[in-house]
Design an enzyme around this catalytic site. Structure first.
Site, PDB file in Angstrom:
ATOM      1  N   ASN A 170       1.052   6.124   9.873  1.00  0.00           N
ATOM      2  CA  ASN A 170       0.347   6.631  11.061  1.00  0.00           C
ATOM      3  C   ASN A 170       1.140   6.232  12.294  1.00  0.00           C
ATOM      4  O   ASN A 170       1.944   5.306  12.231  1.00  0.00           O
ATOM      5  CB  ASN A 170      -1.071   6.013  11.143  1.00  0.00           C
ATOM      6  CG  ASN A 170      -1.038   4.502  11.102  1.00  0.00           C
ATOM      7  OD1 ASN A 170      -0.923   3.891  10.026  1.00  0.00           O
ATOM      8  ND2 ASN A 170      -1.103   3.887  12.262  1.00  0.00           N
ATOM      9  N   HIS A 210      -8.791  -4.039  -9.124  1.00  0.00           N
ATOM     10  CA  HIS A 210      -7.427  -4.154  -9.637  1.00  0.00           C
ATOM     11  C   HIS A 210      -7.005  -5.610  -9.589  1.00  0.00           C
ATOM     12  O   HIS A 210      -7.001  -6.233  -8.536  1.00  0.00           O
ATOM     13  CB  HIS A 210      -6.505  -3.285  -8.785  1.00  0.00           C
ATOM     14  CG  HIS A 210      -5.170  -3.088  -9.387  1.00  0.00           C
ATOM     15  ND1 HIS A 210      -4.119  -3.933  -9.149  1.00  0.00           N
ATOM     16  CD2 HIS A 210      -4.709  -2.145 -10.238  1.00  0.00           C
ATOM     17  CE1 HIS A 210      -3.065  -3.508  -9.830  1.00  0.00           C
ATOM     18  NE2 HIS A 210      -3.392  -2.434 -10.495  1.00  0.00           N
ATOM     19  N   TYR A 258      -5.355 -11.374   5.828  1.00  0.00           N
ATOM     20  CA  TYR A 258      -6.638 -10.956   6.419  1.00  0.00           C
ATOM     21  C   TYR A 258      -7.810 -11.105   5.452  1.00  0.00           C
ATOM     22  O   TYR A 258      -8.961 -11.017   5.844  1.00  0.00           O
ATOM     23  CB  TYR A 258      -6.570  -9.523   6.981  1.00  0.00           C
ATOM     24  CG  TYR A 258      -6.270  -8.427   5.971  1.00  0.00           C
ATOM     25  CD1 TYR A 258      -7.184  -8.041   5.000  1.00  0.00           C
ATOM     26  CD2 TYR A 258      -5.060  -7.755   6.022  1.00  0.00           C
ATOM     27  CE1 TYR A 258      -6.912  -7.035   4.091  1.00  0.00           C
ATOM     28  CE2 TYR A 258      -4.770  -6.737   5.123  1.00  0.00           C
ATOM     29  CZ  TYR A 258      -5.699  -6.385   4.164  1.00  0.00           C
ATOM     30  OH  TYR A 258      -5.412  -5.395   3.272  1.00  0.00           O
ATOM     31  N   GLU A 259      -7.515 -11.368   4.162  1.00  0.00           N
ATOM     32  CA  GLU A 259      -8.610 -11.540   3.205  1.00  0.00           C
ATOM     33  C   GLU A 259      -9.212 -12.937   3.293  1.00  0.00           C
ATOM     34  O   GLU A 259     -10.389 -13.133   3.010  1.00  0.00           O
ATOM     35  CB  GLU A 259      -8.111 -11.275   1.781  1.00  0.00           C
ATOM     36  CG  GLU A 259      -7.630  -9.840   1.574  1.00  0.00           C
ATOM     37  CD  GLU A 259      -6.995  -9.656   0.205  1.00  0.00           C
ATOM     38  OE1 GLU A 259      -7.703  -9.791  -0.797  1.00  0.00           O
ATOM     39  OE2 GLU A 259      -5.776  -9.377   0.151  1.00  0.00           O
ATOM     40  N   MET A 297       0.245  -5.471   8.435  1.00  0.00           N
ATOM     41  CA  MET A 297      -0.580  -6.658   8.155  1.00  0.00           C
ATOM     42  C   MET A 297      -0.071  -7.462   6.961  1.00  0.00           C
ATOM     43  O   MET A 297      -0.839  -8.179   6.319  1.00  0.00           O
ATOM     44  CB  MET A 297      -2.024  -6.219   7.899  1.00  0.00           C
ATOM     45  CG  MET A 297      -2.629  -5.409   9.030  1.00  0.00           C
ATOM     46  SD  MET A 297      -4.290  -4.831   8.616  1.00  0.00           S
ATOM     47  CE  MET A 297      -4.554  -3.602   9.919  1.00  0.00           C
ATOM     48  N   SER A 298       1.216  -7.354   6.637  1.00  0.00           N
ATOM     49  CA  SER A 298       1.702  -8.043   5.433  1.00  0.00           C
ATOM     50  C   SER A 298       3.159  -8.450   5.602  1.00  0.00           C
ATOM     51  O   SER A 298       3.669  -8.507   6.717  1.00  0.00           O
ATOM     52  CB  SER A 298       1.558  -7.113   4.223  1.00  0.00           C
ATOM     53  OG  SER A 298       2.468  -6.038   4.317  1.00  0.00           O
ATOM     54  N   HIS A 340      -3.522 -10.526   0.928  1.00  0.00           N
ATOM     55  CA  HIS A 340      -3.219 -10.454   2.362  1.00  0.00           C
ATOM     56  C   HIS A 340      -3.872 -11.616   3.119  1.00  0.00           C
ATOM     57  O   HIS A 340      -4.960 -12.060   2.753  1.00  0.00           O
ATOM     58  CB  HIS A 340      -3.742  -9.136   2.948  1.00  0.00           C
ATOM     59  CG  HIS A 340      -3.054  -7.924   2.415  1.00  0.00           C
ATOM     60  ND1 HIS A 340      -3.477  -7.284   1.280  1.00  0.00           N
ATOM     61  CD2 HIS A 340      -1.965  -7.252   2.856  1.00  0.00           C
ATOM     62  CE1 HIS A 340      -2.672  -6.253   1.038  1.00  0.00           C
ATOM     63  NE2 HIS A 340      -1.745  -6.209   1.983  1.00  0.00           N
ATOM     64  N   HIS A 369      -8.437   3.225   7.247  1.00  0.00           N
ATOM     65  CA  HIS A 369      -7.729   2.887   6.012  1.00  0.00           C
ATOM     66  C   HIS A 369      -7.582   4.142   5.146  1.00  0.00           C
ATOM     67  O   HIS A 369      -6.509   4.401   4.596  1.00  0.00           O
ATOM     68  CB  HIS A 369      -8.490   1.793   5.266  1.00  0.00           C
ATOM     69  CG  HIS A 369      -7.763   1.280   4.071  1.00  0.00           C
ATOM     70  ND1 HIS A 369      -6.532   0.649   4.158  1.00  0.00           N
ATOM     71  CD2 HIS A 369      -8.074   1.304   2.753  1.00  0.00           C
ATOM     72  CE1 HIS A 369      -6.129   0.316   2.947  1.00  0.00           C
ATOM     73  NE2 HIS A 369      -7.046   0.699   2.075  1.00  0.00           N
ATOM     74  N   ALA A 387       3.078  -0.552   4.015  1.00  0.00           N
ATOM     75  CA  ALA A 387       2.677   0.571   4.865  1.00  0.00           C
ATOM     76  C   ALA A 387       2.588   0.023   6.274  1.00  0.00           C
ATOM     77  O   ALA A 387       2.184  -1.128   6.472  1.00  0.00           O
ATOM     78  CB  ALA A 387       1.319   1.096   4.418  1.00  0.00           C
ATOM     79  N   SER A 396       0.850  -1.194   0.000  1.00  0.00           N
ATOM     80  CA  SER A 396       0.000   0.000   0.000  1.00  0.00           C
ATOM     81  C   SER A 396       0.881   1.238   0.000  1.00  0.00           C
ATOM     82  O   SER A 396       1.827   1.337   0.788  1.00  0.00           O
ATOM     83  CB  SER A 396      -0.863   0.052   1.253  1.00  0.00           C
ATOM     84  OG  SER A 396      -1.471  -1.175   1.477  1.00  0.00           O
TER      85      SER A 396
HETATM   86  N1  HPA Z   1      -1.427  -1.225  12.145  1.00  0.00           N
HETATM   87  C1  HPA Z   1      -1.397  -2.286  11.310  1.00  0.00           C
HETATM   88  N2  HPA Z   1      -1.176  -2.179  10.013  1.00  0.00           N
HETATM   89  C2  HPA Z   1      -0.982  -0.952   9.521  1.00  0.00           C
HETATM   90  C3  HPA Z   1      -0.996   0.197  10.324  1.00  0.00           C
HETATM   91  C4  HPA Z   1      -1.235   0.042  11.719  1.00  0.00           C
HETATM   92  O1  HPA Z   1      -1.266   1.008  12.497  1.00  0.00           O
HETATM   93  N3  HPA Z   1      -0.794   1.261   9.504  1.00  0.00           N
HETATM   94  C5  HPA Z   1      -0.625   0.760   8.255  1.00  0.00           C
HETATM   95  N4  HPA Z   1      -0.742  -0.576   8.254  1.00  0.00           N
END
Ligand code: HPA
Length: 274
Positions: free
Chosen positions: A235, A56, A88-89, A211-212, A86, A247, A116, A25
């Site tokens: 973040n 996509h 989580y999917e 998460m990846s 991912h 997100h 990210a 991401s």
């Molecule tokens: N936590 C988990 N995954 C993320 C975060 C987060 O704060 N920011 C971007 N991906």
């Protein structure tokens, strides 16, 4: 039946690029920096994941990158994979198994991952970039479950190649870019963490959370690929700032930081010696 590696050889050449970059991401603009790009959709590659997100489908492209400040592309070809499945999917950590095994079979030698992440460190505010030195597989799931053979017992003590890491740090410094270093903790998601979970991760030694990446690192090491990975902080992690996590918010920050991140990545990729 044709394998994905057969299709890659036919459509993109028998000589594979040394490096494949898996875009996370926020890192999408790298694909737009490829020159003389030739692309294959994941849907043409047996074993590659089917991706539905945002309409996509996922694309593997090969081309040349022009590092910032240079007029023409480097002679070095790189493969760029836009689109990741991912855990989580589906609840399964092996969504990228076919893709990574195909890259190795084609002849790719190193996987450069991008993602990210949430920052646990005040000195890495949103927009900061971190070289992953090591990871914590907090999910304790493995994409290798079900495989047979002694090679499934993969040594993870230097999962992120120390030689490539040293090169990346030196090349970032040469380019005048700040590249932090740290430990990435993998959480399943898709929900963000609680503040208590982030305090726990901090005690465990994590500097960033996401998460990846971890399943793909395990797959790549199993397939004999060297791994380098970069995280973009989008973040501060839960409880470390007053912001509500979403997100949309992380994607907005990622967009703002993407050009600088992609400049750094191009500078590194142009001179990385595999
Ligand atoms: N936590 C988990 N995954 C993320 C975060 C987060 O704060 N920011 C971007 N991906």
């Amino acid at each position: 039946m044709q394998t994905a590696a057969d299709v890659l050889r036919q459509r993109l050449g028998t000589a594979a690029p040394d490096v494949a970059v898996l875009l996370g991401s926020g890192w999408g603009p790298l694909a737009g920096r490829l020159e003389e790009a030739v692309s294959v959709p994941y849907t043409d590659l047996p074993g590659f994941p089917s991706l539905a997100v945002g309409g996509h489908a996922g694309t593997l492209s090969v081309g040349r990158l022009t590092p910032p400040g240079q007029a023409s592309p480097t002679p070095v070809r790189v493969a760029v994979l836009a689109g990741r499945k991912h855990a989580y999917e589906t609840g399964q950590p092996d969504g990228m198994k076919g893709a990574i095994q195909a890259l190795a079979a084609w002849g790719v030698k190193a996987l450069v991952q991008t993602n990210a992440a949430g920052s646990l460190e005040a000195h890495m505010p949103p927009g900061a970039l971190m070289l992953i030195e090591d990871h914590i597989n907090l999910v304790q799931a493995s994409p290798l479950v079900g495989l047979e053979g002694d090679d499934r017992f993969v040594d993870m003590s230097a999962a992120y190649c120390p030689v490539l890491r040293a090169q990346a740090l030196a090349l970032a410094a040469q380019a005048g870019a700040t590249l932090h270093r740290g430990v990435y903790a993998w959480v399943l998601g898709p929900q963000f963490e609680t503040p208590a979970e982030i305090r726990m991760l901090k005690v465990l030694g994590a500097n960033a959370v996401g998460m990846s990446t971890v399943p793909e690192t395990i797959l790549a090491r199993h397939a004999g690929l060297r791994v380098l990975a970069l995280s973009m902080m989008t973040n501060m992690a839960a409880g470390l700032s007053d912001e509500t996590l979403s997100h949309a918010h992380t994607m907005h920050t990622a967009q703002g930081a993407a050009e600088r991140a992609v400049d750094l990545l191009c500078s590194v990729l142009a001179k990385l010696e595999i």
